[in-house]
Design an enzyme around this catalytic site. Sequence first.
Site, mmCIF file in Angstrom:
data_model
loop_
_atom_site.group_PDB
_atom_site.id
_atom_site.type_symbol
_atom_site.label_atom_id
_atom_site.label_comp_id
_atom_site.label_asym_id
_atom_site.label_seq_id
_atom_site.Cartn_x
_atom_site.Cartn_y
_atom_site.Cartn_z
ATOM 1 N N ARG A 130 33.668 31.805 30.364
ATOM 2 C CA ARG A 130 32.239 32.018 30.575
ATOM 3 C C ARG A 130 31.530 31.851 29.241
ATOM 4 N NH1 ARG A 130 32.783 37.616 33.087
ATOM 5 N NH2 ARG A 130 34.781 36.693 33.669
ATOM 6 N N GLY B 161 36.462 46.482 37.849
ATOM 7 C CA GLY B 161 36.598 47.915 37.695
ATOM 8 C C GLY B 161 38.044 48.348 37.587
ATOM 9 N N VAL B 162 38.902 47.777 38.433
ATOM 10 C CA VAL B 162 40.332 48.082 38.353
ATOM 11 C C VAL B 162 40.902 47.568 37.036
ATOM 12 C CG1 VAL B 162 42.615 47.636 39.345
ATOM 13 C CG2 VAL B 162 40.685 48.138 40.848
ATOM 14 N N TRP C 70 47.264 48.839 48.711
ATOM 15 C CA TRP C 70 45.977 49.236 49.286
ATOM 16 C C TRP C 70 45.912 50.743 49.181
ATOM 17 C CZ3 TRP C 70 44.543 49.582 55.132
ATOM 18 C CH2 TRP C 70 43.158 49.730 55.266
ATOM 19 N N TYR D 191 37.153 43.787 56.166
ATOM 20 C CA TYR D 191 37.965 44.768 55.457
ATOM 21 C C TYR D 191 38.963 45.386 56.422
ATOM 22 C CZ TYR D 191 39.028 48.330 51.934
ATOM 23 O OH TYR D 191 39.662 49.120 51.009
#
Length: 373
Positions: free
Chosen positions: A218, A195-196, A311, A94
């Site tokens: 899926r 989530g975003v 970011w 990260y």
Amino acid sequence: MWVCSTLWRVRTAARQWQRLLPASGCHGPAASSYSASAEPARVRALVYGHHGDPAKVVELKNLELAAMGGSDVHVKMLAAPINPSDINMIQGNYGLLPELPAVGGNEGVAQVVAVGSNVTGLKPGDWVIPANAGLGTWRTEAVFSEEALIQVPSDIPLQSAATLGVNPCTAYRMLMDFEQLQPGDSVIQNASNSGVGQAVIQIAAALGLRTINVVRDRPDIQKLSDRLKSLGAEHVITEEELRRPEMKNFFKDMPQPRLALNCVGGKSSTELLRQLARGGTMVTYGGMAKQPVIASVSLLIFKDLKLRGFWLSQWKKDHSPDQFKELILTLCDLIRRGQLTAPACSQVPLQDYQSALEASMKPFMSSKQILTM
């Protein structure tokens, strides 16, 4: 400048870590002076001493809570999610890495237990979230500096508060900062079940924007489609459907998107670019496929497309703490109006962290794992 800022944040996280000392038989005067009893308070925390597979390197340990200074705040953690950035940080890949050993978790909500004599903006009972990444939220309680915390209203759902500081903030800023969108305009995104992605759907709907939401195929695709549409998604299509030639007829009934949000990379991002209107922007904020973004030369030349990155940690570096607080309050207003809910969640007790970590890394996982303390 970025390096200096990153080092400052990592050192800040390290200082927060140093407030928690490994439990031992030796208790210094600072630790014992904090507690009314002779024994210092015990804290349970998920700690990693080196980078690697989270399921192997993260351990549940007992730590001691250090003495509280005048500018410090003693909090009890209530809930903290497991986000992809948390996993990446533990793996060591990260953009911001705290000194080791470190407590995991970049996000969560806590309740103030006590405040130091110099603290003016918080009081016992208040709810708070981390101001920046790297604080280490996977623990039962902690002592943090006042500047490391931001107060949030306690009248919003606990899961919303616990997941407020990262994904919804990212979604809102990407929708607002790159294209001047108007009601009726469309946005296309991949990883729409993330989530975003779920926050983008809801915030876009609140702004009057139309969304085209791309997901991986899926077995339960219809169930997923129905759930995303219940959040406000106008269209839900699979990666395979996005590649079909018939997609050119898709935009007869709605405007081509001027904004694309990419969390995947690889072929998926290339397909998003193909759907953008001339002069549009694709914003990359993740790389789930672990493949580079490949942009067609012809698209760049003849459609004048723009490639940008986002970011949240960098956005916070470029803006004042008050601007971040304003963003948080804007999102809280949406929550109160029922226009923004927490992503689908599974609450897991802290001691069951192994199963939560494993579940968070499974493909097609539709439920965010939230550790409860």
